[in-house]
Design a protein around this motif. Structure first.
Motif, PDB file in Angstrom:
ATOM      1  N   CYS A   1     -17.725  11.190 -22.327  1.00  0.00           N
ATOM      2  CA  CYS A   1     -17.231  12.302 -21.836  1.00  0.00           C
ATOM      3  C   CYS A   1     -17.346  13.563 -22.721  1.00  0.00           C
ATOM      4  CB  CYS A   1     -15.738  11.910 -21.665  1.00  0.00           C
ATOM      5  SG  CYS A   1     -15.321  11.004 -20.197  1.00  0.00           S
ATOM      6  N   ARG A   2     -17.364  13.325 -24.080  1.00  0.00           N
ATOM      7  CA  ARG A   2     -17.628  14.332 -24.989  1.00  0.00           C
ATOM      8  C   ARG A   2     -18.706  15.045 -24.563  1.00  0.00           C
ATOM      9  NH1 ARG A   2     -15.688  11.008 -29.177  1.00  0.00           N
ATOM     10  NH2 ARG A   2     -17.484  10.640 -30.039  1.00  0.00           N
ATOM     11  N   ASP A   3     -19.944  14.057 -24.497  1.00  0.00           N
ATOM     12  CA  ASP A   3     -21.160  14.893 -24.260  1.00  0.00           C
ATOM     13  C   ASP A   3     -21.299  15.650 -22.713  1.00  0.00           C
ATOM     14  OD1 ASP A   3     -22.286  13.978 -26.441  1.00  0.00           O
ATOM     15  OD2 ASP A   3     -23.229  12.431 -25.515  1.00  0.00           O
ATOM     16  N   GLU A   4     -20.501  15.013 -21.833  1.00  0.00           N
ATOM     17  CA  GLU A   4     -20.603  15.462 -20.593  1.00  0.00           C
ATOM     18  C   GLU A   4     -19.724  17.052 -20.469  1.00  0.00           C
ATOM     19  OE1 GLU A   4     -20.698  13.082 -16.832  1.00  0.00           O
ATOM     20  OE2 GLU A   4     -18.388  13.420 -16.893  1.00  0.00           O
ATOM     21  N   VAL A   5     -18.463  16.804 -21.289  1.00  0.00           N
ATOM     22  CA  VAL A   5     -17.805  18.103 -21.496  1.00  0.00           C
ATOM     23  C   VAL A   5     -18.707  19.174 -21.986  1.00  0.00           C
ATOM     24  CG1 VAL A   5     -15.841  19.199 -22.352  1.00  0.00           C
ATOM     25  CG2 VAL A   5     -15.488  17.316 -21.168  1.00  0.00           C
ATOM     26  N   ARG A   6     -19.309  18.948 -22.802  1.00  0.00           N
ATOM     27  CA  ARG A   6     -20.230  19.960 -23.534  1.00  0.00           C
ATOM     28  C   ARG A   6     -21.199  20.408 -22.534  1.00  0.00           C
ATOM     29  NH1 ARG A   6     -24.824  19.112 -25.548  1.00  0.00           N
ATOM     30  NH2 ARG A   6     -24.501  16.893 -25.978  1.00  0.00           N
ATOM     31  N   SER A   7     -21.925  19.635 -21.822  1.00  0.00           N
ATOM     32  CA  SER A   7     -22.681  20.101 -20.884  1.00  0.00           C
ATOM     33  C   SER A   7     -22.239  20.787 -19.862  1.00  0.00           C
ATOM     34  CB  SER A   7     -23.868  18.954 -20.451  1.00  0.00           C
ATOM     35  OG  SER A   7     -22.860  17.973 -19.372  1.00  0.00           O
TER      36      SER A   7
ATOM     37  N   GLY B   1      -7.030  13.289  -6.019  1.00  0.00           N
ATOM     38  CA  GLY B   1      -8.349  12.373  -6.635  1.00  0.00           C
ATOM     39  C   GLY B   1      -9.591  12.897  -6.069  1.00  0.00           C
ATOM     40  N   THR B   2      -9.659  13.227  -4.936  1.00  0.00           N
ATOM     41  CA  THR B   2     -11.231  13.687  -4.502  1.00  0.00           C
ATOM     42  C   THR B   2     -11.172  15.038  -5.033  1.00  0.00           C
ATOM     43  OG1 THR B   2     -10.110  12.949  -2.115  1.00  0.00           O
ATOM     44  CG2 THR B   2     -12.277  14.410  -2.243  1.00  0.00           C
ATOM     45  N   ILE B   3     -10.199  16.080  -5.287  1.00  0.00           N
ATOM     46  CA  ILE B   3     -10.816  17.118  -6.021  1.00  0.00           C
ATOM     47  C   ILE B   3     -11.188  17.079  -7.347  1.00  0.00           C
ATOM     48  CG2 ILE B   3      -9.560  19.246  -7.006  1.00  0.00           C
ATOM     49  CD1 ILE B   3     -10.016  19.530  -4.220  1.00  0.00           C
ATOM     50  N   LYS B   4     -10.768  16.025  -8.340  1.00  0.00           N
ATOM     51  CA  LYS B   4     -11.020  15.588  -9.597  1.00  0.00           C
ATOM     52  C   LYS B   4     -12.350  15.278  -9.521  1.00  0.00           C
ATOM     53  CE  LYS B   4      -6.586  14.027 -11.263  1.00  0.00           C
ATOM     54  NZ  LYS B   4      -5.747  12.815 -11.142  1.00  0.00           N
ATOM     55  N   THR B   5     -12.846  14.260  -8.465  1.00  0.00           N
ATOM     56  CA  THR B   5     -13.944  13.994  -8.454  1.00  0.00           C
ATOM     57  C   THR B   5     -15.011  15.033  -7.836  1.00  0.00           C
ATOM     58  OG1 THR B   5     -13.176  11.911  -7.521  1.00  0.00           O
ATOM     59  CG2 THR B   5     -15.503  11.872  -7.383  1.00  0.00           C
ATOM     60  N   ARG B   6     -14.420  15.743  -7.005  1.00  0.00           N
ATOM     61  CA  ARG B   6     -15.604  17.030  -6.712  1.00  0.00           C
ATOM     62  C   ARG B   6     -15.836  17.853  -7.651  1.00  0.00           C
ATOM     63  NH1 ARG B   6     -16.494  13.558  -4.226  1.00  0.00           N
ATOM     64  NH2 ARG B   6     -15.832  13.054  -1.860  1.00  0.00           N
ATOM     65  N   MET B   7     -14.989  18.216  -8.475  1.00  0.00           N
ATOM     66  CA  MET B   7     -15.109  18.951  -9.664  1.00  0.00           C
ATOM     67  C   MET B   7     -16.055  18.505 -10.697  1.00  0.00           C
ATOM     68  SD  MET B   7     -11.295  20.384 -10.594  1.00  0.00           S
ATOM     69  CE  MET B   7     -10.580  21.750  -9.849  1.00  0.00           C
ATOM     70  N   ARG B   8     -16.199  17.284 -10.945  1.00  0.00           N
ATOM     71  CA  ARG B   8     -16.946  16.409 -11.834  1.00  0.00           C
ATOM     72  C   ARG B   8     -18.286  16.386 -11.048  1.00  0.00           C
ATOM     73  NH1 ARG B   8     -18.450  11.138 -12.778  1.00  0.00           N
ATOM     74  NH2 ARG B   8     -19.463  10.968 -14.827  1.00  0.00           N
ATOM     75  N   ASP B   9     -18.503  15.994  -9.736  1.00  0.00           N
ATOM     76  CA  ASP B   9     -19.635  16.178  -9.219  1.00  0.00           C
ATOM     77  C   ASP B   9     -20.363  17.527  -8.941  1.00  0.00           C
ATOM     78  OD1 ASP B   9     -18.987  13.363  -8.352  1.00  0.00           O
ATOM     79  OD2 ASP B   9     -18.293  14.099  -6.304  1.00  0.00           O
ATOM     80  N   GLY B  10     -19.494  18.373  -8.663  1.00  0.00           N
ATOM     81  CA  GLY B  10     -20.016  19.723  -8.521  1.00  0.00           C
ATOM     82  C   GLY B  10     -20.374  20.328  -9.903  1.00  0.00           C
ATOM     83  N   LEU B  11     -20.099  19.989 -10.980  1.00  0.00           N
ATOM     84  CA  LEU B  11     -20.254  20.311 -12.312  1.00  0.00           C
ATOM     85  C   LEU B  11     -21.845  19.667 -12.513  1.00  0.00           C
ATOM     86  CD1 LEU B  11     -17.045  20.921 -14.313  1.00  0.00           C
ATOM     87  CD2 LEU B  11     -18.768  22.705 -13.594  1.00  0.00           C
ATOM     88  N   ILE B  12     -21.725  18.493 -12.291  1.00  0.00           N
ATOM     89  CA  ILE B  12     -23.061  17.728 -12.584  1.00  0.00           C
ATOM     90  C   ILE B  12     -24.269  18.285 -11.934  1.00  0.00           C
ATOM     91  CG2 ILE B  12     -24.120  15.578 -12.239  1.00  0.00           C
ATOM     92  CD1 ILE B  12     -21.605  14.037 -12.921  1.00  0.00           C
ATOM     93  N   ARG B  13     -23.783  18.532 -10.656  1.00  0.00           N
ATOM     94  CA  ARG B  13     -25.104  19.174  -9.771  1.00  0.00           C
ATOM     95  C   ARG B  13     -25.366  20.695 -10.498  1.00  0.00           C
ATOM     96  NH1 ARG B  13     -25.423  18.850  -3.409  1.00  0.00           N
ATOM     97  NH2 ARG B  13     -25.004  16.725  -3.601  1.00  0.00           N
ATOM     98  N   LEU B  14     -24.206  21.273 -10.894  1.00  0.00           N
ATOM     99  CA  LEU B  14     -24.633  22.657 -11.327  1.00  0.00           C
ATOM    100  C   LEU B  14     -25.407  22.652 -12.294  1.00  0.00           C
ATOM    101  CD1 LEU B  14     -23.709  25.803 -10.651  1.00  0.00           C
ATOM    102  CD2 LEU B  14     -21.959  25.080 -12.214  1.00  0.00           C
ATOM    103  N   ARG B  15     -24.954  21.765 -13.292  1.00  0.00           N
ATOM    104  CA  ARG B  15     -25.487  21.647 -14.529  1.00  0.00           C
ATOM    105  C   ARG B  15     -27.098  21.274 -14.406  1.00  0.00           C
ATOM    106  NH1 ARG B  15     -23.500  16.257 -17.380  1.00  0.00           N
ATOM    107  NH2 ARG B  15     -25.284  15.340 -15.914  1.00  0.00           N
TER     108      ARG B  15
END
Ligand SMILES: [Zn+2]
Lengths: 272, 200
Positions: free
Chosen positions: A38-44, B179-193
């Motif tokens: 999670c730390r790495d993820e937050v940083r990225s 719960g969906t919003i939390k997941t979407r925020m994370r999914d979205g950031l992963i894809r953006l990243r």
């Protein structure tokens, strides 16, 4: 569909977007202590959202530059480590010395919880000594003139002698904790005198019409006011009353003037 | 855009590219009290810092205050930046964003917003927000990256980051479970990243 106990790892996104409530953010920061992924993820994520900021770039008004560059001349950058050499005031007390290397300070306070959240520390964290040094400087006549903090620090100045008596007492113990949202707080307690000081660092100013108020909270949940806490980047205030060892010092946001009982959840709770 | 404030960011760079811009060195010199280094740092970042503050708090005067407070904090904390925790720019923008978000959540403006919010019900408020945001995105790169997201991912990200809304508010605004919003925020950031090529 309800999601009452979602996997805490999924909060990394909302956390990186500063979208968690303060209590959730605090809980997630607790999780970050032990979860490297999670730390790495937050940083990225932070690097990625930085690109979003790129794209709303707007030329700043010239007066902002003038005002920032003039303000910094009156503010000393915090040192990476102590000791601090402040003039004419006790700053590095014998009971709470610190060694230079171990307190390389955090990139961001709230992410740096790992070692320090609510841990009983024999050595004061560097930032606490820095806060004390700032108070000493303020007490000695003040470099903080251009910043709006000065006003807020007036009452601190008046307390400085009491405060430094506790901070410098040989039996002073320090316990620190993260403040929900941002910043840190520490309680310095002297068992022999029964007095305790609350020091804060980087805590946002209370909203208009509100004040921070400190409480002694016993294990059965009884709260006794320990006085109002001034707003400001670095403050230290002598708590009224004597916390027993094992009591919790909590800080809540209350209507201006304070309350007789806490009306909100504590932004920080520190067991002394 | 003309050639003002931003000489240091090559097009297409992500904020990880501190080395190219010398931000690390400028910050290090600032931490030793070199005001001229901080002036350079300011010149290379002010349009992003101010722009982000402006985007979140909207009010130009308050945005200036937020930017000023953020720069003072950056100056004070300059010795405490740690390269292992991400780029200088990302570190700075995190400070700015937190202050901006604190400002909208604690100010009178926010109380007004909350009132309005409560009375709006399921109104189209968020469309306005996201549209305004989208129209202001200046580089094709980020637009493109955002376009790879699903609607909910994109709206959740922009409402939180640019709008300063909490995930609960976003959940209400989009009428999507928390719960969906939390997941979407994370999914979205992963894809953006990943689309932007930020190192994971
Ligand atoms: Zn995790």
């Amino acid at each position: 569909m309800t999601s009452d106990a979602p996997d805490i790892h999924t909060l990394s996104g909302a956390y990186a977007l500063d979208a968690l409530d303060p209590t959730e953010a605090t809980a997630f920061e607790g999780h970050l202590e032990s979860c490297e992924s999670c730390r790495d993820e937050v940083r990225s994520f932070r690097d990625a959202v930085g690109a979003l900021a790129d794209d709303v770039a707007t030329p700043a008004p010239d007066r902002l530059r003038t005002s920032v560059l003039s303000a910094i001349t009156a503010v000393r950058p915090l040192p990476p480590v102590v000791p601090v050499d402040a003039p004419s005031a006790p700053v590095a007390p014998s009971g709470v010395t610190t060694s230079a290397s171990s307190e390389a300070a955090p990139a961001l306070a709230s992410e740096e919880l790992a070692t320090r959240r609510a841990t009983k520390a024999r050595r004061a964290p560097a930032w606490l000594l820095v806060a004390a040094a700032v108070l000493a400087v303020v007490a000695a006549g003040g470099l903080w003139r251009s910043v709006s903090l000065q006003q807020q620090l007036t009452s601190v100045t008046a307390m400085a002698a009491d405060v430094s008596a506790v901070i410098t007492s040989p039996d002073a113990t320090t316990v620190s904790g993260e403040v929900a949202g941002s910043g840190r707080a520490a309680v310095v307690r002297s068992a022999s005198s029964g007095k305790a000081v609350l020091v804060t660092d980087g805590v946002p100013a209370a909203p208009a019409g509100k004040t921070y108020q400190a409480w002694f909270i016993t294990s059965d949940g009884t709260a006794t006011s320990a006085g109002l806490v001034p707003s400001g980047d670095h403050t230290a205030v002598l708590l009224s009353g004597s916390p027993r060892s094992g009591a919790v010092v909590g800080v809540t946001l209350e209507p201006a003037g304070g309350s007789s009982q806490p009306t909100t959840k504590p932004v920080v709770a520190i067991m002394v | 855009m003309s050639m003002n404030v931003n000489p240091s960011s090559p097009p297409g760079s992500v904020p990880g590219g501190d080395d190219a811009t010398g931000l690390v060195a400028l910050l290090a010199r600032s931490s030793r009290g070199e005001e001229s280094a901080f002036a350079d740092l300011y010149d290379r970042t002010s349009s992003k810092v101010y722009g982000l503050a402006r985007r979140v708090v909207r009010d130009p005067a308050q945005a200036e205050e937020v930017a000023q407070e953020a720069y003072l904090e950056i100056w004070r904390q300059s010795a405490r930046y740690d390269t292992s925790r991400g780029s200088v720019l990302a570190w700075m923008l995190t400070i700015v964003h937190r202050r901006a978000v604190d400002r909208v959540r604690s100010s009178e403006a926010s109380r007004e917003r909350d009132t309005k919010f409560a009375t709006l019900g399921d109104g189209p408020d968020y469309d306005v927000v996201t549209e305004a945001v989208t129209n202001n995105l200046e580089t094709a790169r980020v637009r493109k990256a955002l376009s790879t997201l699903t609607d909910v991912q994109r709206e959740a990200l922009t409402l939180a980051y640019y709008g300063g809304y909490t995930h609960r508010e976003v959940s209400e605004l989009l009428d999507v479970p928390l719960g969906t919003i939390k997941t979407r925020m994370r999914d979205g950031l992963i894809r953006l990243r990943d689309t932007l090529g930020v190192e994971a």
